[in-house]
Design an enzyme around this catalytic site. Structure first.
Site, short mmCIF file in Angstrom:
data_model
loop_
_atom_site.label_atom_id
_atom_site.label_comp_id
_atom_site.label_asym_id
_atom_site.label_seq_id
_atom_site.Cartn_x
_atom_site.Cartn_y
_atom_site.Cartn_z
N LYS A 112 0.81 -1.22 0.00
CA LYS A 112 0.00 0.00 0.00
C LYS A 112 0.84 1.27 0.00
CE LYS A 112 -4.43 -1.63 1.57
NZ LYS A 112 -5.63 -1.37 2.37
N LYS A 195 -3.94 -8.30 -7.13
CA LYS A 195 -5.29 -8.60 -6.66
C LYS A 195 -6.25 -7.46 -6.99
CE LYS A 195 -6.03 -6.89 -1.96
NZ LYS A 195 -7.47 -6.57 -1.95
N LYS A 198 -9.91 -2.32 -3.72
CA LYS A 198 -10.62 -1.04 -3.67
C LYS A 198 -9.66 0.11 -3.88
CE LYS A 198 -13.12 -2.47 0.07
NZ LYS A 198 -12.33 -2.24 1.26
P1 ATP Z 1 -8.51 -1.92 0.45
O1 ATP Z 1 -7.81 -1.64 -0.82
O2 ATP Z 1 -9.25 -0.75 1.05
O3 ATP Z 1 -7.64 -2.66 1.45
P2 ATP Z 1 -9.63 -4.43 -0.36
O4 ATP Z 1 -10.07 -4.51 -1.76
O5 ATP Z 1 -8.32 -5.06 -0.02
O6 ATP Z 1 -9.68 -2.90 0.03
P3 ATP Z 1 -10.69 -5.18 2.20
O7 ATP Z 1 -11.82 -4.41 2.79
O8 ATP Z 1 -9.31 -4.85 2.68
O9 ATP Z 1 -10.74 -5.02 0.60
O10 ATP Z 1 -10.92 -6.73 2.36
C1 ATP Z 1 -12.16 -7.31 2.75
C2 ATP Z 1 -12.08 -8.82 2.56
O11 ATP Z 1 -12.04 -9.12 1.16
C3 ATP Z 1 -10.83 -9.46 3.16
O12 ATP Z 1 -11.18 -10.71 3.69
C4 ATP Z 1 -9.93 -9.65 1.97
O13 ATP Z 1 -9.02 -10.72 2.15
C5 ATP Z 1 -10.92 -9.95 0.88
N1 ATP Z 1 -10.41 -9.57 -0.43
C6 ATP Z 1 -10.01 -8.32 -0.81
N2 ATP Z 1 -9.61 -8.32 -2.08
C7 ATP Z 1 -9.75 -9.60 -2.52
C8 ATP Z 1 -9.49 -10.25 -3.76
N3 ATP Z 1 -9.01 -9.58 -4.80
N4 ATP Z 1 -9.73 -11.57 -3.87
C9 ATP Z 1 -10.21 -12.28 -2.81
N5 ATP Z 1 -10.48 -11.73 -1.61
C10 ATP Z 1 -10.26 -10.41 -1.46
MG MG Z 2 -7.45 -4.72 1.86
#
Ligand code: ATP
Ligand code: MG
Length: 332
Positions: A112, A195, A198
């Site tokens: 990040k 991955k 968000k």
């Molecule tokens: P941010 O970028 O704000 O961290 P994020 O996309 O990583 O957002 P989170 O809110 O951090 O989403 O994660 C919520 C849940 O979704 C966690 O259990 C995380 O492991 C899962 N997750 C996030 N991105 C993925 C992905 N690309 N594939 C599978 N699981 C995911």
């Molecule tokens: Mg995350």
């Protein structure tokens, strides 16, 4: 019943397909067998730059989406992290048993801060995994359903729990990550080596669950695919096609082999069109359910208040035990 705990940050206007496939589907499936605690981590969301009014709104939208995904507030406690002050209180205590070196090894922080540099990152982003450990341990959770990207943080949580227990006496349940191998990582549609996310994905690389259905289908149809034409599952050589096959198989409840067999002799374009339709239907249903739930804010408030009260029934005694074990003189 054994306990599960999980959360998903309100750091965007919508959750995405990776959250749904990697996390929410498991949350929903585990509700019968487990005593479940699911929450919107607003305390985590302030570790990156944000707008306060937007965070408040996103917290409601997040809660509505979790309900739309199938979290059942009768069976599971659904709440907002900041409504349960014990998370932050426990995080401070755990900070005392966390090594600076071990915190520095967390790859999410490195990922990040890869773009902006570590000097402009907040200390909160650095200590994020300690708060996450507190989120889990304060409920004495047995299992933590997360995507692959969170495995390292759950591993840290296990180490902190064991260390605390060893130094101060048995206090915490040592949790296990609950990760479904096949669907643990959904990749960015425009760059299938990272991955779907968000905060770091390209706009067209992420299917948001609140996307307009046509737009969602279009994103799938314009996904980057690989050289060659044959539809085979090979994450190393064909990450783009393999990502689409994973998504297809999960959303249609079929095995990847089954899906591959269906597309034998067909081209990438056929797969993309078919998956686009499946995804459009998903976000269409999901969007209308979410919008409906958002119309009754008083009902959402009621659900979240009830969830926080149930959460505190577990969190308060855990924190009391931790304070006692830590040697804090109780107020008399
Ligand atoms: P941010 O970028 O704000 O961290 P994020 O996309 O990583 O957002 P989170 O809110 O951090 O989403 O994660 C919520 C849940 O979704 C966690 O259990 C995380 O492991 C899962 N997750 C996030 N991105 C993925 C992905 N690309 N594939 C599978 N699981 C995911
Ligand atoms: Mg995350």
């Amino acid at each position: 019943r054994p306990r599960v705990l999980s959360g998903a940050q309100p750091t965007a206007d919508s959750y995405h397909l990776g959250n749904y496939i990697g996390a929410f589907r498991q949350w929903v499936a585990l509700q019968d067998e487990f005593e479940a605690f699911y929450f919107v981590p607003d305390l985590h969301a302030i570790t990156v730059e944000y707008d306060p009014a937007q965070l408040r709104e996103r917290t409601y939208v997040a809660a509505a989406q979790l309900l739309a995904a199938g979290v059942d507030p009768e069976r599971s406690a659904l709440f907002v992290q900041s409504h349960v002050p014990e998370h932050a209180q426990l995080a401070w205590v755990l900070g005392g048993v966390t090594g600076f070196g071990e915190a520095s090894r967390m790859t999410q922080f490195k990922d990040k801060t890869a773009k902006g540099g570590q000097d402009s990152a907040s200390v909160g982003l650095f200590t994020y995994p300690i708060l996450m450990a507190a989120d889990i341990l304060v409920y004495q959770a047995d299992q933590v359903p997360v995507g692959e990207d969170q495995r390292q943080h759950v591993e840290l949580t296990r180490n902190l729990a064991q260390r605390f227990n060893h130094r101060f006496g048995e206090t915490f349940t040592v949790p296990k990550p609950y990760i479904v191998k096949e669907s643990a990582k959904v990749y960015d549609l425009q760059d299938p080596t990272v991955k779907m996310s968000k905060s770091t994905s390209s706009p067209n690389g992420v299917v948001n669950l609140l996307d307009d259905p046509k737009k969602a289908a279009k994103k799938i149809r314009s996904a980057v695919t690989d050289s060659g034409t044959e539809i085979v599952f090979d994450p190393q050589e064909k990450p783009g096609v393999s990502n689409l096959l994973t998504i297809f198989s999960v959303l249609t409840d079929r095995t990847v082999d089954d899906v591959v067999a269906d597309f034998e002799g067909k081209q990438y374009g056929h797969l993309k069109v078919a998956l686009g339709d499946v995804v459009a239907e998903l976000v269409s249903d999901f969007g209308s359910r979410t919008r409906e739930l958002l119309e009754d804010r008083a009902e959402l408030d009621r659900i979240l208040a009830d969830g926080a009260a149930r959460a505190r029934e577990v969190a308060v005694p855990t924190l009391a035990a931790v304070y006692e074990a830590s040697g804090f003189a109780a107020p008399r």
